[in-house]
Design an enzyme around this catalytic site. Structure first.
Site, PDB file in Angstrom:
ATOM      1  N   ARG A   1      90.718  54.726  20.268  1.00  0.00           N
ATOM      2  CA  ARG A   1      89.621  54.178  21.095  1.00  0.00           C
ATOM      3  C   ARG A   1      88.308  54.530  20.432  1.00  0.00           C
ATOM      4  O   ARG A   1      87.622  55.463  20.800  1.00  0.00           O
ATOM      5  CB  ARG A   1      89.706  54.751  22.525  1.00  0.00           C
ATOM      6  CG  ARG A   1      88.948  53.948  23.562  1.00  0.00           C
ATOM      7  CD  ARG A   1      87.878  54.791  24.233  1.00  0.00           C
ATOM      8  NE  ARG A   1      86.850  55.185  23.298  1.00  0.00           N
ATOM      9  CZ  ARG A   1      86.050  56.231  23.437  1.00  0.00           C
ATOM     10  NH1 ARG A   1      86.173  57.039  24.422  1.00  0.00           N
ATOM     11  NH2 ARG A   1      85.114  56.518  22.540  1.00  0.00           N
TER      12      ARG A   1
ATOM     13  N   ASP B   1      87.463  60.267  20.408  1.00  0.00           N
ATOM     14  CA  ASP B   1      87.888  58.865  20.416  1.00  0.00           C
ATOM     15  C   ASP B   1      89.405  58.681  20.436  1.00  0.00           C
ATOM     16  O   ASP B   1      89.952  57.827  19.726  1.00  0.00           O
ATOM     17  CB  ASP B   1      87.209  58.092  19.270  1.00  0.00           C
ATOM     18  CG  ASP B   1      85.734  57.813  19.599  1.00  0.00           C
ATOM     19  OD1 ASP B   1      85.246  58.314  20.637  1.00  0.00           O
ATOM     20  OD2 ASP B   1      85.081  57.096  18.837  1.00  0.00           O
TER      21      ASP B   1
ATOM     22  N   ASP C   1      84.435  63.222  24.278  1.00  0.00           N
ATOM     23  CA  ASP C   1      84.260  62.041  25.136  1.00  0.00           C
ATOM     24  C   ASP C   1      84.293  62.436  26.605  1.00  0.00           C
ATOM     25  O   ASP C   1      83.622  61.834  27.431  1.00  0.00           O
ATOM     26  CB  ASP C   1      85.366  61.015  24.847  1.00  0.00           C
ATOM     27  CG  ASP C   1      85.365  60.638  23.384  1.00  0.00           C
ATOM     28  OD1 ASP C   1      84.354  60.099  22.931  1.00  0.00           O
ATOM     29  OD2 ASP C   1      86.352  60.937  22.688  1.00  0.00           O
TER      30      ASP C   1
HETATM   31  P1  NAD Z   1      88.013  54.882  28.541  1.00  0.00           P
HETATM   32  O1  NAD Z   1      88.870  53.858  27.897  1.00  0.00           O
HETATM   33  O2  NAD Z   1      88.567  56.215  28.810  1.00  0.00           O
HETATM   34  O3  NAD Z   1      87.439  54.309  29.918  1.00  0.00           O
HETATM   35  C1  NAD Z   1      87.015  52.997  30.145  1.00  0.00           C
HETATM   36  C2  NAD Z   1      87.049  52.773  31.652  1.00  0.00           C
HETATM   37  O4  NAD Z   1      86.415  51.536  31.929  1.00  0.00           O
HETATM   38  C3  NAD Z   1      88.463  52.693  32.235  1.00  0.00           C
HETATM   39  O5  NAD Z   1      88.506  53.449  33.413  1.00  0.00           O
HETATM   40  C4  NAD Z   1      88.614  51.215  32.598  1.00  0.00           C
HETATM   41  O6  NAD Z   1      89.400  51.024  33.761  1.00  0.00           O
HETATM   42  C5  NAD Z   1      87.181  50.833  32.897  1.00  0.00           C
HETATM   43  N1  NAD Z   1      86.943  49.406  32.759  1.00  0.00           N
HETATM   44  C6  NAD Z   1      87.357  48.548  31.804  1.00  0.00           C
HETATM   45  N2  NAD Z   1      86.942  47.309  32.086  1.00  0.00           N
HETATM   46  C7  NAD Z   1      86.248  47.380  33.235  1.00  0.00           C
HETATM   47  C8  NAD Z   1      85.594  46.431  34.038  1.00  0.00           C
HETATM   48  N3  NAD Z   1      85.555  45.150  33.696  1.00  0.00           N
HETATM   49  N4  NAD Z   1      84.998  46.855  35.175  1.00  0.00           N
HETATM   50  C9  NAD Z   1      85.018  48.141  35.530  1.00  0.00           C
HETATM   51  N5  NAD Z   1      85.634  49.099  34.797  1.00  0.00           N
HETATM   52  C10 NAD Z   1      86.236  48.699  33.673  1.00  0.00           C
HETATM   53  O7  NAD Z   1      86.751  55.008  27.613  1.00  0.00           O
HETATM   54  P2  NAD Z   1      85.612  56.153  27.629  1.00  0.00           P
HETATM   55  O8  NAD Z   1      85.928  57.204  26.650  1.00  0.00           O
HETATM   56  O9  NAD Z   1      85.348  56.561  29.016  1.00  0.00           O
HETATM   57  O10 NAD Z   1      84.395  55.330  27.028  1.00  0.00           O
HETATM   58  C11 NAD Z   1      83.835  54.241  27.725  1.00  0.00           C
HETATM   59  C12 NAD Z   1      82.562  53.809  27.030  1.00  0.00           C
HETATM   60  O11 NAD Z   1      81.605  54.858  27.101  1.00  0.00           O
HETATM   61  C13 NAD Z   1      82.726  53.480  25.556  1.00  0.00           C
HETATM   62  O12 NAD Z   1      81.972  52.332  25.258  1.00  0.00           O
HETATM   63  C14 NAD Z   1      82.128  54.655  24.853  1.00  0.00           C
HETATM   64  O13 NAD Z   1      81.534  54.302  23.620  1.00  0.00           O
HETATM   65  C15 NAD Z   1      81.072  55.065  25.818  1.00  0.00           C
HETATM   66  N6  NAD Z   1      80.713  56.475  25.673  1.00  0.00           N
HETATM   67  C16 NAD Z   1      79.405  56.773  25.493  1.00  0.00           C
HETATM   68  C17 NAD Z   1      79.029  58.082  25.333  1.00  0.00           C
HETATM   69  C18 NAD Z   1      77.577  58.416  25.145  1.00  0.00           C
HETATM   70  O14 NAD Z   1      76.863  57.755  24.510  1.00  0.00           O
HETATM   71  N7  NAD Z   1      77.083  59.449  25.685  1.00  0.00           N
HETATM   72  C19 NAD Z   1      79.986  59.078  25.320  1.00  0.00           C
HETATM   73  C20 NAD Z   1      81.333  58.742  25.512  1.00  0.00           C
HETATM   74  C21 NAD Z   1      81.678  57.427  25.698  1.00  0.00           C
END
Ligand code: NAD
Length: 559
Positions: free
Chosen positions: A152, A242, A265
């Site tokens: 991811r 990731d 993350d």
């Molecule tokens: P993850 O895969 O663990 O979680 C994604 C979540 O989004 C899941 O719960 C999924 O059900 C939900 N989701 C997917 N499609 C959706 C929709 N249409 N409506 C509502 N919910 C939906 O991923 P993660 O590690 O939590 O990362 C998510 C995002 O956050 C990524 O883009 C990542 O780059 C970003 N992120 C940013 C930072 C930062 O800048 N501080 C840190 C970590 C992650």
């Protein structure tokens, strides 16, 4: 002193090919003499400043961000001191290239832009001998490993072994933002295959051509890796990065008590979100315990943030129930509520008693949150209607769109400020340029983990901590929030400027070391008073400056 050719292994010329020691045109006359470098460099001796100027000129001349990324990686391959000088002195300009958003593009294209290998690849074919692979790494005193399995990558999904760009980029930030020595950093990619068909079909893809290991064989592989790390690099901090969320939560639980590890993350993001909320609350006039959060997404970033915020609210006086009641989540199937029977374990503690709601706008109307936090990896989910609805409910609505890279952000800075008539308190995961609305200039803060993990890592390394614990992330978050000045807040930014990041990281590190000591987790002997501790931490920070090598003798320099 006459010169003769030494063996390739200890000749002066080898220094030119050793990025940790190379100074290129900045080798002094005395060093050139002593190290057998006369004639191998143009005669003019340059300063580090001259070299920085040249590198910047060249970098800025590149056609686009990806080309700049390639240029900078090549610079890191040639001369790390120069690379880090350029990055440290121009973080605002360089961070979006060496990290999000450009690193995302670089990972997608990794097989196509590949020049030289960086980091260590541990593949499924290495099972049974992972410790030997780790021993191939030329440095012995490794203190920070960032590891991914590429499943991811940012919000870009499964990129297999192309994910290497992420540990490489994160470790560059450890060095640049907190002064961990480059020699002590090891980027690792666990190549367990990929399920992305385009990569498997791409002749230039560099990873294993097989589908991902799963189940018991995946677990056994990661176990062997973690054990091998303990044996080969026993003093290292192991940062998971990731991994897909079905593994991330499990692996964190499995290893957090056993080794010195954290998942950025989940925990790093959580700390930056907590800091952002505390800081945003100073703008809106609401304390942490008065916030009511609705998070889009219920994955690693989202639930990790929920857990840390809950623990911080409890520190500030709420009960567990009250604190959880202030944190709501909305995933791809709607509001997370008790009546749902499709919730993964990590979501269940936030499944509140409420009627199901399938529409995010309706959830805002029903719950009237003070803040919406986007961590869904889905672009443009915070629509005009959503931001306007929130702005009708609150004079100063808090809007964080954390998804990376920029293309996945839930809304842009311009949208958040524009749709709220300049009233939103906004932060994003990837950077946005300042925006002017009705003549007022807003500088959006970047809610980036780079404010947290380097400082936490420095604290862990400086204290030799045995484990990484949540109180360390809470302390990091509160320290970061305290570093935001009134002046920052007046421009709309709820994080300190990146130009201050090394100082901020040092303060975070001190806060972390104090927790480590209080919990008795340190392996280094630490000074008692705070001032001495601060000096102790700062003295350990790597500075990108050249050290004199004139006294170093090599075969080539011997008479
Ligand atoms: P993850 O895969 O663990 O979680 C994604 C979540 O989004 C899941 O719960 C999924 O059900 C939900 N989701 C997917 N499609 C959706 C929709 N249409 N409506 C509502 N919910 C939906 O991923 P993660 O590690 O939590 O990362 C998510 C995002 O956050 C990524 O883009 C990542 O780059 C970003 N992120 C940013 C930072 C930062 O800048 N501080 C840190 C970590 C992650």
């Amino acid at each position: 002193m006459s010169m003769h050719r030494g063996s390739e292994s200890d000749s002066g010329v080898q220094l030119l090919h050793d990025p940790l020691r190379n100074k290129g045109t900045a080798f002094s006359a005395a060093e050139r003499e002593a190290l057998g470098l006369r004639g191998l460099l143009p005669p003019g001796v340059q300063t580090l400043e001259n070299q920085v100027q040249r590198a910047l000129e060249n970098c800025r001349k590149q056609a686009g961000p990806l080309e700049k990324y390639i240029y900078l990686m090549a610079l890191e391959d040639r001369n790390q001191t120069l690379f880090y000088r350029v990055v440290v002195d121009h973080l605002d300009e360089m961070m979006p290239i060496i990290y999000t958003p450009t690193v995302g593009r670089a990972c997608q294209e990794y097989g196509h832009i590949f020049r030289r290998p960086r980091g260590l690849y541990v593949s499924a074919e290495d099972r049974g001998r992972i410790r030997d692979v780790l021993r191939n790494w030329p440095q012995q005193d490794v203190r920070v490993i960032v590891v991914t399995d590429g499943e991811r990558i940012l919000g870009l999904g499964d990129l297999g072994s192309n994910g290497m760009g992420i540990p490489v980029g994160k470790l560059a930030l450890y060095v640049a933002c907190a002064g961990i020595h480059p020699r002590q950093c090891l980027p690792v990619t666990l190549d367990v295959g990929t399920n992305r068909d385009e990569l498997l079909a791409d002749p230039l893809y560099l990873g294993l051509r097989q589908r991902r290991l799963t189940g018991a064989s995946y677990d056994a592989f990661v176990d062997e890796f973690v054990d091998a790390v303990q044996e080969v690099f026993p003093r290292t901090l192991l940062q998971f990065e990731d991994f897909a969320n079905h593994n991330a939560f499990r692996l964190l639980e499995r290893y957090r008590e056993r080794v010195c590890t954290f998942n950025d993350d989940i925990q790093g993001t959580a700390a930056v979100v907590l800091a952002g909320l505390i800081s945003a609350g100073r703008v809106t006039g609401a304390g942490l315990t008065e916030q009511r959060l609705l998070t889009l997404g219920a994955g690693e970033a989202a639930i990790g943030s929920g857990d840390l915020i809950v623990s911080a609210m409890m520190e500030d006086g709420l009960s567990l129930e009250e604190a959880r009641g202030r944190c709501w989540f909305f995933d791809s199937r709607g509001l997370v509520v008790r009546s749902r029977d499709d919730l993964a374990a990590h979501k269940q503690r936030y499944a509140h008693d409420h009627a199901p709601i399938g529409d995010f706008l309706a959830a805002i109307e029903a719950l009237r949150p003070t803040a919406i936090i986007g961590a869904s990896g889905q672009a443009r989910m915070f629509t005009r209607e959503i931001v306007q609805a929130l702005s009708r409910i609150h004079d100063r609505p808090i809007v964080f769109s954390l998804s990376n890279p920029t293309s996945k952000s839930e809304c842009t800075a311009e949208q958040a400020y524009g749709w709220s008539d300049g009233r939103a308190v906004f932060a994003s995961g990837s950077p946005f340029d300042p925006v002017t609305i009705h003549g007022k200039r807003f500088v959006p803060g970047q809610g980036n983990n780079a404010y947290i993990f380097p400082g936490v890592g420095l604290g862990i390394v400086a204290s030799g901590a045995r484990h990484v614990t949540d109180p360390m992330f809470r302390a990091a978050a509160r320290t970061l929030a305290a570093e935001v000045s009134d002046e920052d807040r007046e421009t709309g930014s709820i994080f300190p400027p990146l130009s201050r990041i090394r100082d901020v990281s040092a303060r975070i590190a001190v806060a972390v070391v104090e927790i480590v000591r209080r919990m008795g987790l340190h392996r280094e002997s630490l000074p008692d008073d705070r001032e001495a501790l601060e000096r102790y931490v700062r003295e350990r920070m790597y500075q990108p400056v050249y050290e004199s090598l004139a006294g170093v003798r090599t075969t080539a320099g011997r008479a």
